[in-house]
Motif scaffolding. Structure first.
Motif, short mmCIF file in Angstrom:
data_model
loop_
_atom_site.label_atom_id
_atom_site.label_comp_id
_atom_site.label_asym_id
_atom_site.label_seq_id
_atom_site.Cartn_x
_atom_site.Cartn_y
_atom_site.Cartn_z
N ASP A 92 11.64 -2.21 4.71
CA ASP A 92 10.47 -1.52 4.17
C ASP A 92 10.86 -0.16 3.58
OD1 ASP A 92 7.93 -2.40 3.88
OD2 ASP A 92 7.26 -1.90 5.90
N PHE A 117 11.27 2.67 5.06
CA PHE A 117 10.53 3.82 5.62
C PHE A 117 11.27 4.56 6.72
CE2 PHE A 117 6.50 1.46 4.24
CZ PHE A 117 6.43 2.19 3.06
N ILE A 132 14.41 7.49 3.67
CA ILE A 132 13.50 8.33 2.87
C ILE A 132 14.18 9.67 2.55
CG2 ILE A 132 11.36 9.70 3.02
CD1 ILE A 132 10.71 6.90 2.30
N PRO A 163 11.30 1.86 -0.55
CA PRO A 163 10.05 1.21 -0.19
C PRO A 163 9.57 0.20 -1.25
CG PRO A 163 9.94 3.54 0.30
CD PRO A 163 11.21 3.33 -0.46
N ASN A 185 2.88 8.79 2.27
CA ASN A 185 4.25 8.42 2.62
C ASN A 185 4.60 7.03 2.11
OD1 ASN A 185 4.50 10.80 4.00
ND2 ASN A 185 4.05 9.90 6.00
N ILE A 186 3.56 6.20 1.94
CA ILE A 186 3.80 4.79 1.63
C ILE A 186 3.94 4.55 0.13
CG2 ILE A 186 2.67 2.51 1.74
CD1 ILE A 186 1.64 3.27 4.49
#
Ligand code: NDP
Length: 292
Positions: free
Chosen positions: A121, A123, A128, A142, A171-172
Motif C-alpha cells: 500500500d 503507507f 512515505i 501508494p 495521507n492517502i
C-alpha cells in the motif's frame, strides 16, 4: 472544446492483464505465486466491498490472497501480532491493512509494523518518508496516487515544468500524489480547506487533481482552458431514479468541466479502477523483491 475522457477502467484492465501474464510466466519459471494478505478490522461496509474486490482481482491475476478479518474492538497488540506473523510468512509477499482503522487503534503503529518489503500500500512511514526526500527511493508508492500519475502520463507523457494543483492533503491521496508530482518535476501547489480563493488557485493549473470528498465542487470556471483534470472523489448523492436510491459523482462537475478541460477522468471509471491495478502491480513487485 470537449475533453478527451481518460478511460481508467480500460487502462486498469490492460495493467491487470500485464500483471496476470507476468504472474503466469513466473509460475512457468517455477517461481512462487505472489501472495497478498489483507487485514480488515471491523464491519465498515465500504471497506468490506473494497477488500472483496481486491481478492477478486487477485484471483483473476493468478495472485494468491489471504483474508484476515478482526473484530472492531480487537486489541492493538493482537493486530500488531497478526501483522508480525504475516511479515514472517514466506507465502505472503504483500500486506494490506485496510484503512481507516477504527478509532481505538493507532494506525501509525500498525503501518510501522508492516515490513517495508511487503508494504504494497506504500503507507509505511519509511516508504512515505523516502517518497518525500530527494535522492531516496521508496520500495513502494501508494496505489491511488501512483494510478493518478499513470493516467496523467497517458495524456501528458512529460509532467515536467507543468503547474499542478492538488486539492486535498490527506495521507492517502492528496499528499502522496503531490509528492509524486514533484518527483515528476511538476511545480506543485497543495490546497486544502483553509486555502484562500481556491477557484483562482485552481485556475492556474495545467494539471488539476481533486481529492476532496465534496460532490461536484470543482466548477468549469475554476478550470484553465486545456487543463488535464483528475477527479479522485467518490461521493454518493441521492437519486430517486436509481434502484439503489443514489448515484456516484466525483469532486468535479463533470458535465461542465469537460467542456473546458483537454482531458478528464470520469467517476466512476476513472481513478477508482487504477487503485486495484496498482495494488496488483505492487504485489508482483513485492514477490520479485523477495527473490533478491
Ligand atoms: P480526506 O477527507 O481525508 O481529505 C480531504 C481533503 O480535502 C482534506 O485535505 C481537506 O482539507 C480537503 N477539503 C475538504 N473540504 C474542502 C474544501 N471545502 N475546500 C478545499 N479543500 C477541502 O479524503 P481522502 O483524501 O481520503 O479522499 C478524498 C476523496 O477521494 C473522497 O471522495 C474519497 O472517497 C476519494 N477516494 C477515492 C479513491 C479511489 O480509489 N478512487 C481512493 C481514496 C479516496 P483539510 O486537510 O484542511 O481538512
Amino acid at each position: 472544446m470537449t475533453a478527451q475522457i481518460i478511460d481508467g477502467k480500460a487502462i486498469a484492465q490492460q495493467i491487470k492483464q500485464q500483471v496476470a501474464e507476468q504472474v503466469k510466466q513466473r509460475r512457468e519459471e517455477g517461481k512462487p505465486c505472489p501472495g497478498l494478505a489483507t487485514v480488515l478490522v471491523g464491519q465498515d461496509p465500504a471497506s468490506q466491498v473494497y477488500v472483496r474486490s481486491k481478492h477478486r482481482a487477485c484471483q483473476k491475476a493468478g495472485i494468491q490472497s489471504f483474508s484476515h478479518e478482526l473484530a472492531a474492538d480487537v486489541p492493538q497488540e493482537k493486530l500488531i501480532g497478526l501483522v508480525k506473523e504475516l511479515n514472517n510468512n514466506a507465502a505472503v509477499h504483500g500486506i494490506l491493512v485496510q484503512l481507516p482503522l477504527p478509532d481505538n487503534l493507532d494506525d501509525e503503529a500498525v503501518l510501522n509494523t508492516v515490513s517495508i518489503y511487503k508494504d504494497v500500500d506504500g503507507f509505511h512511514p519509511l516508504n512515505i518518508g523516502r517518497l518525500a526526500q530527494k535522492g531516496r527511493e521508496p520500495l513502494f508508492t501508494p496505489c491511488t496516487p501512483t494510478g493518478i500519475i499513470y493516467l496523467l502520463k497517458q495524456v501528458l507523457p512529460s509532467l515536467e515544468g507543468r503547474q499542478a494543483v492538488v486539492i486535498g492533503r490527506s495521507n492517502i491521496v492528496g499528499m502522496p500524489v503531490a509528492l509524486l508530482l514533484v518527483r515528476e518535476n511538476a511545480t506543485v501547489t497543495i490546497c486544502h480547506s483553509r486555502t484562500s480563493d481556491l477557484p483562482s488557485v485552481a485556475k492556474q493549473a495545467d494539471i488539476l487533481v481533486a481529492a476532496i470528498g465534496r460532490p461536484e465542487m470543482v466548477r468549469a470556471k475554476w478550470v484553465k482552458p486545456g487543463a488535464v483534470v483528475i477527479d479522485v472523489g467518490v461521493n454518493r448523492v441521492e437519486d430517486a431514479t436509481r434502484e439503489r436510491g443514489y448515484r456516484l459523482v466525483g469532486d468535479v462537475a463533470f458535465e461542465e468541466v469537460k467542456e473546458v478541460a483537454s482531458a478528464i477522468t470520469p467517476v466512476p471509471g476513472g481513478v477508482g479502477p487504477m487503485t486495484i491495478a496498482m495494488l496488483l502491480r505492487n504485489t508482483l513487485h513485492a514477490a520479485e523483491l523477495a527473490e533478491k
